[in-house]
Design a protein around this motif. Structure first.
Motif, PDB file in Angstrom:
ATOM      1  N   THR A  31    -104.941  -8.447  -6.795  1.00  0.00           N
ATOM      2  CA  THR A  31    -105.164 -10.036  -6.816  1.00  0.00           C
ATOM      3  C   THR A  31    -104.448 -10.876  -6.482  1.00  0.00           C
ATOM      4  O   THR A  31    -103.276 -11.069  -5.912  1.00  0.00           O
ATOM      5  N   THR A  41    -109.565 -10.942  -9.046  1.00  0.00           N
ATOM      6  CA  THR A  41    -108.783  -9.586  -8.853  1.00  0.00           C
ATOM      7  C   THR A  41    -110.335  -9.365  -8.306  1.00  0.00           C
ATOM      8  O   THR A  41    -111.105  -9.904  -8.624  1.00  0.00           O
ATOM      9  N   LEU A  73    -105.107 -17.036 -14.676  1.00  0.00           N
ATOM     10  CA  LEU A  73    -105.580 -15.636 -15.155  1.00  0.00           C
ATOM     11  C   LEU A  73    -106.273 -15.317 -15.980  1.00  0.00           C
ATOM     12  O   LEU A  73    -105.736 -14.566 -16.838  1.00  0.00           O
ATOM     13  N   ASN A  76    -107.092 -11.519 -15.537  1.00  0.00           N
ATOM     14  CA  ASN A  76    -106.073 -10.620 -16.038  1.00  0.00           C
ATOM     15  C   ASN A  76    -106.245 -10.406 -17.496  1.00  0.00           C
ATOM     16  O   ASN A  76    -106.079  -9.502 -18.259  1.00  0.00           O
ATOM     17  N   HIS A 155     -95.465  -6.647  -8.829  1.00  0.00           N
ATOM     18  CA  HIS A 155     -96.332  -6.002 -10.668  1.00  0.00           C
ATOM     19  C   HIS A 155     -97.105  -5.518 -10.830  1.00  0.00           C
ATOM     20  O   HIS A 155     -98.293  -4.845 -10.267  1.00  0.00           O
ATOM     21  N   ASP A 157    -100.547  -5.045 -13.739  1.00  0.00           N
ATOM     22  CA  ASP A 157    -101.432  -6.084 -14.390  1.00  0.00           C
ATOM     23  C   ASP A 157    -102.260  -5.239 -14.781  1.00  0.00           C
ATOM     24  O   ASP A 157    -102.821  -4.084 -15.537  1.00  0.00           O
ATOM     25  N   PHE A 190     -97.803 -11.993 -15.862  1.00  0.00           N
ATOM     26  CA  PHE A 190     -99.397 -11.389 -16.393  1.00  0.00           C
ATOM     27  C   PHE A 190     -99.570 -10.435 -17.032  1.00  0.00           C
ATOM     28  O   PHE A 190     -98.023  -9.192 -17.700  1.00  0.00           O
TER      29      PHE A 190
END
Length: 285
Positions: A31, A41, A73, A76, A155, A157, A190
């Motif tokens: 992403t 992404t 975002l 996601n 991180h 997701d 996220f």
């Protein structure tokens, strides 16, 4: 290299089922977070057409004349909404545990599972860049655990969680604890489809973390201050830390605990069990 979070373009996440030891790879799925907050992404493929498409995407992403109207975002968040519906349909309480590396997430989690496993079925999705060390510790409690290794990603997701749930297959009417990658920045950005975010801060880190990294504390419903048994040995102003946290998020609920001595854990357990029963009542209403 992603502009915002530093995740490498060639990040190769993998999921390990601790019961079967089977490993699933997600080759070059990553992403990009752009300076304006837009997230893209995409996955790399090995055929000519897809490689050409991928190079065009990279040219757009890393070019200086980029113009995108994608929701912040958006990709996601769509997957996170699907995860949230999946959890709700199965009456599963999902919590996203976030902290710096070494704050005591895994220790608190194993203590919580061992103390509550006769009352609440808890399963775990464990996130780290590499190794299955923490997942092995979780597995010793007897609960089901799946390890997600993000490679150079910083991180978890929503897509990773979706794949992890397929391996974990948690039962109805249970709890899924998602232990995120150790990081006080990107995990808060996220949405994973969780019902609540829980930020964990240890007394060894410094009382000003809530104002240094405000977004993660602002996004969290719960803050757990860990390792309070070490307070006599460290310079940490508890009251100032609590004031900073409330300054950033007036509604945040704070528990002060020691997973080593057990101090303060009853309050955390009370909140957790009430959250589980509240979730069940909402579904059955």
């Amino acid at each position: 290299m992603c502009v915002t979070c530093g995740c490498s373009d060639d990040a190769d996440s993998k999921i390990t089922n601790l019961e079967t030891r089977e490993m699933e790879h997600n080759h070059h799925h990553h992403t990009h977070t752009l300076p304006d907050g837009t997230v893209i992404t995409h996955a790399h493929h090995h055929d000519h057409d897809h490689n050409h498409e991928s190079s065009q995407i990279h040219a757009q992403i890393h070019g200086t004349t980029i113009s995108l109207e994608q929701e912040i975002l958006g990709k996601n968040n769509l997957l996170a909404a699907q995860n949230r519906g999946w959890f709700k349909g199965r009456n599963i309480l999902a919590l996203n545990l976030m902290s710096s590396p070494g704050a005591g997430k895994t220790t608190l989690l194993t203590r919580t599972i061992n103390d509550l496993k006769q009352q609440i079925p808890i399963n775990v999705i464990e996130g780290d860049q590499e190794t299955i060390n923490d997942a092995e510790k979780i597995k010793q409690t007897g609960c089901k655990v799946v390890q997600i290794n993000t490679g150079t990603g910083c991180h978890l997701d929503a897509s990773m969680i979706e794949r992890g749930l397929q391996q974990l297959n948690p039962p109805l009417n249970s709890v899924v604890m998602i232990e995120n990658v150790g990081n006080l920045v990107c995990p808060a950005l996220f949405d994973l489809g969780e019902q609540a975010k829980v930020v964990i801060l240890s007394v060894t880190e410094g009382e000003d973390k809530p104002i240094k990294y405000p977004h993660i504390f602002r996004a969290s419903e719960i803050m757990i201050l860990t390792k309070i048994d070490l307070l006599p040995y460290v310079q940490f102003d508890v009251q100032r830390c609590l004031e900073y946290a409330k300054q950033v998020n007036p509604n945040i609920q704070i528990f002060q605990v020691s997973a080593t001595t057990g101090a303060g854990l009853e309050s955390w357990y009370k909140w957790l069990t009430e959250k589980v029963f509240s979730c069940a009542n909402l579904v059955n209403a």
